[in-house]
Scaffold this motif. Structure first.
Motif, mmCIF file in Angstrom:
data_model
loop_
_atom_site.group_PDB
_atom_site.id
_atom_site.type_symbol
_atom_site.label_atom_id
_atom_site.label_comp_id
_atom_site.label_asym_id
_atom_site.label_seq_id
_atom_site.Cartn_x
_atom_site.Cartn_y
_atom_site.Cartn_z
ATOM 1 N N VAL A 86 -26.617 6.948 -2.231
ATOM 2 C CA VAL A 86 -26.937 6.166 -1.029
ATOM 3 C C VAL A 86 -26.212 6.756 0.184
ATOM 4 O O VAL A 86 -26.802 6.921 1.261
ATOM 5 N N LEU A 87 -24.932 7.106 0.009
ATOM 6 C CA LEU A 87 -24.165 7.703 1.101
ATOM 7 C C LEU A 87 -24.787 9.037 1.505
ATOM 8 O O LEU A 87 -24.939 9.348 2.688
ATOM 9 N N TRP A 88 -25.159 9.830 0.495
ATOM 10 C CA TRP A 88 -25.760 11.131 0.754
ATOM 11 C C TRP A 88 -27.045 11.000 1.551
ATOM 12 O O TRP A 88 -27.277 11.727 2.519
ATOM 13 N N ASN A 89 -27.860 10.035 1.144
ATOM 14 C CA ASN A 89 -29.137 9.855 1.821
ATOM 15 C C ASN A 89 -28.947 9.497 3.295
ATOM 16 O O ASN A 89 -29.664 9.996 4.164
ATOM 17 N N LYS A 90 -27.976 8.630 3.565
ATOM 18 C CA LYS A 90 -27.718 8.271 4.960
ATOM 19 C C LYS A 90 -27.133 9.461 5.729
ATOM 20 O O LYS A 90 -27.490 9.691 6.890
ATOM 21 N N ALA A 91 -26.268 10.221 5.043
ATOM 22 C CA ALA A 91 -25.635 11.369 5.703
ATOM 23 C C ALA A 91 -26.665 12.449 6.039
ATOM 24 O O ALA A 91 -26.557 13.140 7.052
ATOM 25 N N ARG A 92 -27.658 12.583 5.171
ATOM 26 C CA ARG A 92 -28.721 13.572 5.416
ATOM 27 C C ARG A 92 -29.424 13.329 6.731
ATOM 28 O O ARG A 92 -29.913 14.248 7.371
ATOM 29 N N ASN A 93 -29.518 12.045 7.098
ATOM 30 C CA ASN A 93 -30.173 11.670 8.346
ATOM 31 C C ASN A 93 -29.150 11.471 9.458
ATOM 32 O O ASN A 93 -29.384 10.704 10.384
ATOM 33 N N ALA A 94 -28.036 12.165 9.330
ATOM 34 C CA ALA A 94 -26.965 12.101 10.330
ATOM 35 C C ALA A 94 -26.546 10.661 10.596
ATOM 36 O O ALA A 94 -26.255 10.281 11.715
ATOM 37 N N GLY A 95 -26.520 9.856 9.537
ATOM 38 C CA GLY A 95 -26.218 8.432 9.707
ATOM 39 C C GLY A 95 -24.754 8.123 9.933
ATOM 40 O O GLY A 95 -24.414 7.013 10.337
ATOM 41 N N TYR A 96 -23.869 9.084 9.615
ATOM 42 C CA TYR A 96 -22.441 8.822 9.790
ATOM 43 C C TYR A 96 -21.877 9.667 10.910
ATOM 44 O O TYR A 96 -22.281 10.812 11.126
ATOM 45 N N SER A 97 -20.932 9.095 11.614
ATOM 46 C CA SER A 97 -20.226 9.815 12.666
ATOM 47 C C SER A 97 -18.813 9.257 12.711
ATOM 48 O O SER A 97 -18.501 8.279 12.021
ATOM 49 N N ARG A 98 -18.000 9.868 13.518
ATOM 50 C CA ARG A 98 -16.621 9.415 13.630
ATOM 51 C C ARG A 98 -16.549 7.948 14.039
ATOM 52 O O ARG A 98 -15.676 7.208 13.598
ATOM 53 N N ALA A 99 -17.508 7.539 14.861
ATOM 54 C CA ALA A 99 -17.517 6.152 15.334
ATOM 55 C C ALA A 99 -18.209 5.208 14.360
ATOM 56 O O ALA A 99 -18.104 3.989 14.491
ATOM 57 N N ASN A 100 -18.928 5.747 13.393
ATOM 58 C CA ASN A 100 -19.710 4.917 12.484
ATOM 59 C C ASN A 100 -19.570 5.465 11.063
ATOM 60 O O ASN A 100 -20.410 6.241 10.616
ATOM 61 N N MET A 101 -18.516 5.101 10.386
ATOM 62 C CA MET A 101 -18.295 5.628 9.040
ATOM 63 C C MET A 101 -17.727 4.591 8.081
ATOM 64 O O MET A 101 -17.186 4.945 7.032
ATOM 65 N N MET A 102 -17.882 3.345 8.430
ATOM 66 C CA MET A 102 -17.355 2.278 7.571
ATOM 67 C C MET A 102 -17.955 2.344 6.172
ATOM 68 O O MET A 102 -17.243 2.294 5.159
ATOM 69 N N GLY A 103 -19.292 2.482 6.094
ATOM 70 C CA GLY A 103 -19.965 2.522 4.798
ATOM 71 C C GLY A 103 -19.503 3.718 3.972
ATOM 72 O O GLY A 103 -19.296 3.615 2.753
ATOM 73 N N LEU A 104 -19.340 4.850 4.638
ATOM 74 C CA LEU A 104 -18.891 6.062 3.952
ATOM 75 C C LEU A 104 -17.509 5.861 3.350
ATOM 76 O O LEU A 104 -17.261 6.182 2.183
ATOM 77 N N GLU A 105 -16.593 5.294 4.127
ATOM 78 C CA GLU A 105 -15.230 5.098 3.635
ATOM 79 C C GLU A 105 -15.180 4.041 2.548
ATOM 80 O O GLU A 105 -14.360 4.119 1.628
ATOM 81 N N THR A 106 -16.055 3.060 2.645
ATOM 82 C CA THR A 106 -16.116 2.022 1.616
ATOM 83 C C THR A 106 -16.539 2.628 0.282
ATOM 84 O O THR A 106 -15.900 2.417 -0.755
ATOM 85 N N GLY A 107 -17.643 3.375 0.310
ATOM 86 C CA GLY A 107 -18.125 4.030 -0.910
ATOM 87 C C GLY A 107 -17.121 5.033 -1.454
ATOM 88 O O GLY A 107 -16.927 5.149 -2.661
ATOM 89 N N ALA A 108 -16.489 5.759 -0.544
ATOM 90 C CA ALA A 108 -15.482 6.745 -0.956
ATOM 91 C C ALA A 108 -14.334 6.080 -1.690
ATOM 92 O O ALA A 108 -13.861 6.564 -2.722
ATOM 93 N N SER A 109 -13.873 4.944 -1.168
ATOM 94 C CA SER A 109 -12.760 4.230 -1.807
ATOM 95 C C SER A 109 -13.132 3.835 -3.229
ATOM 96 O O SER A 109 -12.335 3.988 -4.163
ATOM 97 N N TYR A 110 -14.337 3.309 -3.410
ATOM 98 C CA TYR A 110 -14.790 2.938 -4.748
ATOM 99 C C TYR A 110 -14.793 4.152 -5.682
ATOM 100 O O TYR A 110 -14.310 4.101 -6.812
ATOM 101 N N TRP A 111 -15.324 5.272 -5.186
ATOM 102 C CA TRP A 111 -15.403 6.461 -6.039
ATOM 103 C C TRP A 111 -14.014 6.952 -6.446
ATOM 104 O O TRP A 111 -13.791 7.353 -7.587
ATOM 105 N N HIS A 112 -13.064 6.920 -5.538
ATOM 106 C CA HIS A 112 -11.704 7.358 -5.872
ATOM 107 C C HIS A 112 -11.103 6.463 -6.949
ATOM 108 O O HIS A 112 -10.343 6.924 -7.801
ATOM 109 N N MET A 113 -11.441 5.178 -6.916
ATOM 110 C CA MET A 113 -10.959 4.272 -7.957
ATOM 111 C C MET A 113 -11.483 4.705 -9.326
ATOM 112 O O MET A 113 -10.745 4.704 -10.313
#
Lengths: 115, 192
Positions: free
Chosen positions: B149-176
């Protein structure tokens, strides 16, 4: 590129090396089992802390969030290590008193991989 | 050189809710670890003997795989902060490949066990082996879906420095998911 030289990459290298040491070097019979396992568990705790603090950025999180996770590492490692060492001591005591360790269930077919 | 974020205030990366979940999940696994150790203390010979059938190489390689996937995810987050947006989907995709690789090794390992007649009903050690690694494997599968899901959004340039809450949320889960395996592996495979 600059991104690859970031702190995350150094953390990754340390994690990978620590894993290789724990998995393929420490379990060798050169040192007593209890010492090897103790080192392996301590290394695991250090690895978990590296992931928590550097990958999950807890080192820069509010302390009320960081401390419970640090405590989880300390408590779970201490309990696991404590029970392990206690168990090893009890097994040793049983053997030296001439008591048989608990019987096993029917023999398990060993993996063909060498340890 | 990429711009560096000067963080002067402490913050949790991602939504706070995922951190509540992470805490609860780690607490649950912690209890399972203690439960395993207590059962082991009552059956040391059985547990040590049964463990011999486990393949350290599979477990070790899977550890290396998950550590590398976490590295890719951490780099993806850093790339987003540095506004190197085109790197983000590529890094997330590499992390997804790692998740898939973990799954393949796991399936090979389980198949080997089952084909030699070892199942979770064989004895207490193997019950813990299949339950601990099985529940963790479900987490890996869910995490790989999250990465997709993160990849799909990133492919469409969905994340940026100002908009990365979802990315960091998913990342935290994966690190766990990664750190749980770091504890599970020595417990089941290396403890003698």
């Amino acid at each position: 590129m600059a991104l690859l030289l970031s702190p995350a990459s150094l953390v990754w290298v340390i994690l990978m090396l620590a894993t290789c040491i724990s998995t393929w070097w420490l379990p060798k019979d050169a040192i007593p089992a209890e010492a090897a396992v103790a080192f392996i568990l301590l290394i695991a705790a250090i690895k978990v802390r590296l992931v928590l603090n550097h990958f999950m950025e807890l080192a820069r999180a509010p302390l009320q969030w960081r401390l419970p996770f640090e405590a989880w590492v300390v408590v779970s490692t201490a309990v696991i290590l404590g029970v392990y060492l206690q168990t090893a001591a009890n097994s040793g005591a049983q053997v030296s008193q001439g008591r048989e360790p608990p019987a096993m269930t029917p023999a398990v077919e060993r993996s063909t991989e060498s340890r | 050189m990429a711009s560096i974020s000067l963080q002067t205030t402490r913050r949790l990366p991602g939504e706070q809710g995922v951190w509540v979940f992470i805490a609860a999940d780690m607490a649950m696994f912690g209890l399972l670890f203690v439960s395993f150790m207590l059962e082991r203390s009552k059956n040391v010979e059985l547990f040590n003997q049964s463990q011999l059938a486990l393949n350290d190489n599979y477990g070790g390689i899977n550890t290396l795989i998950l550590l590398t996937s976490s590295w890719f995810v951490a780099l993806a987050v850093q790339a987003t902060k540095a506004e190197r947006i085109r790197l983000v989907p590529r890094l997330l995709f590499l992390a997804m490949l790692c998740g898939a690789a973990f799954g393949i090794v796991k399936v090979v390992e389980y198949t080997e066990k089952l084909s030699t007649g070892i199942s979770m009903l064989t004895n207490d050690f193997y019950m813990f082996y299949f339950v601990l690694t099985g529940i963790h494997f479900l987490h890996v599968i869910a995490g790989t879906v999250v990465l997709a899901v993160l990849w799909n959004k990133a492919r469409n340039a969905g994340y940026s420095r100002a908009n990365m809450m979802g990315l960091e949320t998913g990342a935290s889960y994966w690190h766990m998911v990664d750190l749980l395996w770091i504890m599970i592996f020595p417990l089941l495979y290396l403890m003698r």
